[in-house]
Design a protein around this motif. Structure first.
Motif, PDB file in Angstrom:
ATOM      1  N   ASN A   1       1.159  -0.714  -0.534  1.00 40.00           N
ATOM      2  CA  ASN A   1       0.094  -0.381   0.128  1.00 40.00           C
ATOM      3  C   ASN A   1       0.798   1.232   0.535  1.00 40.00           C
ATOM      4  OD1 ASN A   1      -2.541  -1.486   0.471  1.00 40.00           O
ATOM      5  ND2 ASN A   1      -2.746  -1.451   2.121  1.00 40.00           N
TER       6      ASN A   1
ATOM      7  N   ASN B   1       1.078   3.168  -3.211  1.00 37.09           N
ATOM      8  CA  ASN B   1      -0.319   3.688  -4.087  1.00 37.09           C
ATOM      9  C   ASN B   1      -0.486   5.400  -4.180  1.00 37.09           C
ATOM     10  OD1 ASN B   1      -1.603   1.486  -3.432  1.00 37.09           O
ATOM     11  ND2 ASN B   1      -2.540   1.812  -2.126  1.00 37.09           N
TER      12      ASN B   1
ATOM     13  N   GLU C   1      -8.446   1.456  -0.803  1.00 39.07           N
ATOM     14  CA  GLU C   1      -7.240   0.818  -1.364  1.00 39.07           C
ATOM     15  C   GLU C   1      -6.954  -0.338   0.311  1.00 39.07           C
ATOM     16  OE1 GLU C   1      -3.977   4.028  -1.004  1.00 39.07           O
ATOM     17  OE2 GLU C   1      -5.655   5.109  -0.183  1.00 39.07           O
TER      18      GLU C   1
ATOM     19  N   LEU D   1      -5.549  -1.352  -5.062  1.00 40.51           N
ATOM     20  CA  LEU D   1      -6.169   0.038  -5.379  1.00 40.51           C
ATOM     21  C   LEU D   1      -7.078   0.248  -6.191  1.00 40.51           C
ATOM     22  CD1 LEU D   1      -5.157   3.004  -5.105  1.00 40.51           C
ATOM     23  CD2 LEU D   1      -3.827   2.970  -6.439  1.00 40.51           C
TER      24      LEU D   1
END
Length: 367
Positions: A263, A266, A285, A290
């Motif tokens: 993450n 992202n 997310e 995502l």
């Protein structure tokens, strides 16, 4: 029930401009200004409902628990009578002609109503004989048992059937005879995925010269089966249209799903995407996935985006990606949430008005 009822539109903004396209010669049910309350309460469980049902169509009624779906079913088959409003079936008013109309209606309720000490075959025979087809009962029985995959269980007592088998038997009973209106309340509840899909195919094949009206909590089922979809929320009709029109009117565009390595990447990945798709935002997310929502429609931008994402994939910055269009789930949740927000605002306004009235009242009172 009597043996004739086997156990077995246009008020919304989205539908008003499409309803007139239907062939009025195939109009089977007209529901106008339908209200229903129980007991002496002033609370309506159905509030100003309008819609039409047509021959050779499957219409699906969607809504949360307690929205009023089963109440509508019970009114249409004569178990309940409406508090206000008009319901016409084959142009007969149900308030005065329900006994006559029952011969054309079959109903499969939410909960299976079967005779425990009858075999599967005997249960089918019961409905065949009750509907006046005793001469051909063996042929009719074998045909229905084959369609719902119960041929090998024809001599099993109903009490010994699994929940899914009872459900399939109940649905078979609803289609016996020459009934023109078939009401199915959550028909695939309790079925495994294979039998559910087999049932969908069979229901689709049975709509010729019939009007099929069903409720479900499976949005995929509504998507697959429906010629028209009606959505209820808190007793009110909030949508009534074809599947495609609902997606067109209430659609949220496209969803870009990007599976990332973690993450932490992202923010940078979205920045790259947002430079191409200016009209986009992060929807969620979670778990290195995502999801980006966009209303972009220009094909050249999609080509540009896919080239950029392929580069990210080649450089091991993302695992893979995919693109989906608006689904019925998106439409349903959008409409339900929108209606809930409206109810909350209405409640806040009522509280504000009540508090202001109390304040004025208290000021004008002399003690």
């Amino acid at each position: 029930y009597s043996h004739k009822t086997s156990t077995s539109s246009s008020s919304s903004s989205s539908s008003s401009k499409h309803e007139f396209h239907e062939n009025e010669n195939n109009l089977i049910i007209e529901i106008d200004s339908l209200y229903k309350s129980f007991g002496e309460t002033n609370q309506f469980v159905l509030n100003n409902i309008h819609f039409n049902l047509y021959q050779n169509q499957i219409t699906t009624l969607l809504g949360h628990n307690g929205a009023g779906k089963t109440t509508i079913m019970n009114i249409l088959c004569g178990i309940y009578e409406q508090t206000y409003g008009s319901i016409k079936i084959f142009n007969y008013d149900t308030k005065y002609h329900m006994d006559y109309l029952r011969q054309f209606i079959s109903y499969c309720p939410q909960h299976d109503i079967l005779f425990d000490l009858l075999t599967v075959e005997e249960q089918i025979y019961f409905y065949i004989i009750a509907k006046g087809y005793s001469k051909d009962k063996e042929t009719i029985c074998s045909n229905f048992l084959e369609k719902v995959n119960l041929t090998n269980d024809r001599n099993t007592f109903c009490k010994n059937l699994s929940g899914g088998m009872k459900r399939r038997l109940s649905i078979a009973c609803a289609f016996i005879g020459n009934t023109k209106l078939v009401l199915l309340d959550e028909p695939s509840s309790g079925l495994d995925p294979i039998n559910r899909r087999n049932l969908w195919s069979w229901i689709q094949s049975m709509k010729a010269n019939r009007t099929i009206f069903l409720t479900t909590h499976f949005l995929e089922e509504a998507d697959v089966l429906s010629d028209r979809i009606i959505i209820l929320s808190n007793g009110k009709l909030i949508a009534n249209d074809t599947n495609n029109q609902l997606k067109l009117i209430y659609g949220t565009g496209y969803k870009l799903i990007v599976n990332t390595l973690n993450n932490s990447l992202n923010k940078n990945i979205f920045k790259i995407i947002n430079e191409i798709f200016l009209n986009s935002n992060i929807q969620s997310e979670i778990n290195n996935q995502l999801i980006i929502q966009t209303n972009e429609t220009q094909s050249n931008l999609f080509i540009q985006l896919f080239s950029q994402l392929d580069l990210l994939k080649e450089n091991n910055l993302i695992l893979n990606y995919g693109l989906t269009n608006t689904t019925l789930d998106d439409v349903y949740f959008h409409l339900i949430n929108k209606n809930e927000d409206k109810l909350e605002k209405d409640e806040e306004n009522r509280d504000l008005i009540e508090n202001n009235c109390l304040e004025i009242f208290n000021k004008n009172n002399v003690y």
